[in-house]
Design an enzyme around this catalytic site. Structure first.
Site, PDB file in Angstrom:
ATOM      1  N   ALA A  80     -16.708-116.427 -37.553  1.00 58.06           N
ATOM      2  CA  ALA A  80     -17.448-116.255 -38.808  1.00 58.06           C
ATOM      3  C   ALA A  80     -18.249-117.503 -39.145  1.00 58.06           C
ATOM      4  CB  ALA A  80     -16.465-115.958 -39.938  1.00 58.06           C
ATOM      5  N   ASN A 104     -15.595-110.554 -35.839  1.00 54.98           N
ATOM      6  CA  ASN A 104     -14.198-110.752 -35.462  1.00 54.98           C
ATOM      7  C   ASN A 104     -14.110-111.222 -34.024  1.00 54.98           C
ATOM      8  OD1 ASN A 104     -12.184-110.214 -37.429  1.00 54.98           O
ATOM      9  ND2 ASN A 104     -12.647-108.019 -37.355  1.00 54.98           N
ATOM     10  N   HIS A 160      -3.810-110.164 -51.855  1.00 56.70           N
ATOM     11  CA  HIS A 160      -2.443-110.653 -51.672  1.00 56.70           C
ATOM     12  C   HIS A 160      -2.118-111.834 -52.580  1.00 56.70           C
ATOM     13  CE1 HIS A 160      -2.510-108.709 -47.418  1.00 56.70           C
ATOM     14  NE2 HIS A 160      -2.002-107.887 -48.304  1.00 56.70           N
ATOM     15  N   GLY A 178     -12.913-111.607 -39.876  1.00 52.89           N
ATOM     16  CA  GLY A 178     -11.666-112.328 -39.608  1.00 52.89           C
ATOM     17  C   GLY A 178     -10.399-111.551 -39.891  1.00 52.89           C
ATOM     18  N   SER A 227      -8.172-108.174 -38.194  1.00 53.30           N
ATOM     19  CA  SER A 227      -8.170-107.191 -37.113  1.00 53.30           C
ATOM     20  C   SER A 227      -7.623-105.840 -37.563  1.00 53.30           C
ATOM     21  CB  SER A 227      -7.342-107.723 -35.939  1.00 53.30           C
ATOM     22  OG  SER A 227      -6.019-107.939 -36.374  1.00 53.30           O
TER      23      SER A 227
END
Ligand SMILES: [Zn+2]
Length: 253
Positions: free
Chosen positions: A240, A222, A124, A196, A198
């Site tokens: 984590a 997670n 991203h 981390g 979902s």
């Protein structure tokens, strides 16, 4: 305290990583929460304060660049105050010792790179890089910050176009190069560590499934329920920051 069953799981996961041909990590917002960056989507996150359509969309860039820049400055400030945590450092450590081939991250916070990870695919983008929306020139962070101290929005000194962060806004496509690079890593991976994330955000969330479909193993770190329950082989319902350093220590011992 690590219980016996947790320890057995850690040993099992460590063995997978020790014998992996190509291990890859796939990370999301959860790995950076202990670094002081609340998940944008969670209570206290930036999306409870801002409407993403108003501040982080192609539409907003065109119609209200000042509001986009107000949001960006707040985000830059938040990210500037954060530090990589032991979870980021453990992944960098695994890579340095050739037990991890790279990280595909949905995060834009630059923390994997600051922790020392070298192969990081930024799915991203990265909030500490900027470019001109007009001429596509990359704008050095210092130049952008100097401009911000005088006025916002920031415009390109070469062409007068609007300067923006090199991140994927709502309504924008994943950069072709990042997508291609992720696919190459995913196709090579026989072990994937999901950390981390979902699995809510498309299209990134389909990547782990491809590893499973080609016979790979999935380790998941997670907190709480995720959309990966059906593909995970070893799951740690924990932070984590706690699990990854223990795991790295076992792999590298
Ligand atoms: Zn320009």
């Amino acid at each position: 305290m690590t219980s016996e069953s947790e320890k057995a799981k850690l040993q099992e996961a460590a063995a997978l990583l020790q014998h992996a041909r190509t291990a890859v990590a796939f990370t999301g917002a959860g790995i950076s929460v202990p670094s002081g960056i609340p998940d944008f989507r969670s209570p206290g996150g930036l999306w409870t304060k801002y409407d993403p359509f108003e501040v982080a969309s192609a539409h907003a860039l065109d119609h209200n660049p000042r509001k986009v820049w107000e949001f960006m400055l707040e985000t830059v400030d938040l990210l500037g105050r954060s530090q990589p945590n032991p979870g980021h450092l453990a992944l960098a450590d695994l890579e340095t010792n050739s037990r991890l081939s790279g990280v595909i991250t949905q995060n834009i916070d630059n923390l994997h790179q600051r922790a020392g990870s070298r192969l990081v695919v930024e799915y991203h983008g990265n909030f500490q890089r900027f470019y001109c929306h007009g001429c596509l020139r990359e704008c050095p962070e210092q130049e952008v910050m100097d401009h911000c101290s005088r006025s916002i929005p920031v415009y390109c000194p070469s062409c007068g176009g609007l300067v923006r962060p090199d991140v994927v806004f709502f309504g924008e496509a994943i950069p072709a190069q990042a997508h291609q690079h992720s696919l190459e890593l995913i196709q090579a991976a026989d072990v994937l560590i999901i950390v981390g994330t979902s699995g809510e955000v498309a299209p990134a969330n389909v990547l782990p499934r491809q590893v499973k479909l080609s016979g790979g193993k999935i380790i998941e770190v997670n907190l709480g329920q995720t959309h990966y329950a059906d593909i995970t082989d070893i799951r740690f319902d924990a932070s984590a920051e706690q699990v990854l350093p223990q795991l790295a220590a076992m792999v590298l011992e």
